[in-house]
Design a protein around this motif. Structure first.
Motif, PDB file in Angstrom:
ATOM      1  N   ARG A 163      73.246   3.193  36.944  1.00 20.81           N
ATOM      2  CA  ARG A 163      72.256   2.482  36.136  1.00 20.81           C
ATOM      3  C   ARG A 163      72.133   3.134  34.765  1.00 20.81           C
ATOM      4  O   ARG A 163      72.101   4.353  34.665  1.00 20.81           O
ATOM      5  N   GLN A 167      64.062  -5.197  41.030  1.00 16.78           N
ATOM      6  CA  GLN A 167      63.816  -4.610  39.709  1.00 16.78           C
ATOM      7  C   GLN A 167      62.528  -3.783  39.691  1.00 16.78           C
ATOM      8  O   GLN A 167      61.824  -3.744  38.694  1.00 16.78           O
ATOM      9  N   ARG A 168      62.238  -3.098  40.813  1.00 18.85           N
ATOM     10  CA  ARG A 168      61.029  -2.283  40.912  1.00 18.85           C
ATOM     11  C   ARG A 168      61.318  -0.798  40.825  1.00 18.85           C
ATOM     12  O   ARG A 168      60.409   0.010  40.942  1.00 18.85           O
ATOM     13  N   GLU A 190      63.686   6.473  32.555  1.00 20.09           N
ATOM     14  CA  GLU A 190      63.324   5.055  32.567  1.00 20.09           C
ATOM     15  C   GLU A 190      64.610   4.242  32.646  1.00 20.09           C
ATOM     16  O   GLU A 190      65.489   4.387  31.794  1.00 20.09           O
ATOM     17  N   ARG A 237      62.136   1.512  38.255  1.00 17.62           N
ATOM     18  CA  ARG A 237      62.246   1.638  36.800  1.00 17.62           C
ATOM     19  C   ARG A 237      61.969   3.051  36.300  1.00 17.62           C
ATOM     20  O   ARG A 237      62.649   3.534  35.416  1.00 17.62           O
ATOM     21  N   ASP A 238      60.919   3.687  36.781  1.00 20.55           N
ATOM     22  CA  ASP A 238      60.515   5.001  36.291  1.00 20.55           C
ATOM     23  C   ASP A 238      60.686   6.032  37.391  1.00 20.55           C
ATOM     24  O   ASP A 238      60.360   5.774  38.547  1.00 20.55           O
TER      25      ASP A 238
END
Length: 175
Positions: free
Chosen positions: A52, A117-118, A23, A120-121
């Protein structure tokens, strides 16, 4: 006189092979550059990567490791990668580093998702620890829910769409 108890050290779980999840927990640091390599022959080499911060979740969600994910696009000098990446354990801190190798096309597809910001997972498969002290990554991917119609759909239709994205009980890699 006060008796002090000996402090017990935190025992971290072992890193195991299997299906992990990640995540993203912060913003992306996207790096583009170029450097001239001395020859002969002298060559200009480009580099492109994203760093990240992430939470890396062990199989069975037993533990969340703090970590950093580095996603790299290949350079023309190194186009073959035997693995999808590698997982490393930090020497001094209780954290992990996940290095992922993707194609240029995948990297280009990821950039708009980073910006929006898409991204994430994601998931990745870790193999047994190698002789070099790292855990090879066999596969990686991101579950992306696609809406195929502009009409409002109910829960049953949503589940049917998701089921098509989960062959053999596992998400397919869609970036």
């Amino acid at each position: 006189m006060t008796v002090r108890k000996k402090a017990t050290r935190l025992q971290l779980p072992p890193i195991v092979a299997g299906e992990w999840r990640g995540e993203i927990v912060g913003s992306a640091n996207i790096n583009f550059g170029q450097v001239v390599q001395p020859g002969p022959p002298r060559q200009s080499v480009e580099f492109t990567y994203v760093i990240r911060p992430a939470s890396l979740i062990t199989p069975n969600a037993a533990f969340r490791w703090p970590g950093v994910v580095m996603i790299m696009a290949p350079t023309p000098m190194k186009t073959k990668h035997p693995d999808a990446g590698a997982l490393f354990e930090a020497d001094q801190l209780p954290s992990l580093s996940l290095s992922l190798d993707v194609t240029r096309a995948q990297f280009s597809d990821m950039l708009p998702r980073f910006e929006a910001q898409r991204f994430r997972d994601f998931y990745f498969t870790v193999e047994e620890k190698g002789a070099d002290g790292r855990w090879p990554v066999r596969s990686l991917g991101k579950l992306q829910t696609l809406l195929l119609t502009a009409q409002p759909i109910g829960l049953h239709e949503q589940l049917a769409i998701r089921a098509t994205l989960l062959p053999q009980g596992r998400p397919i890699g869609l970036f």
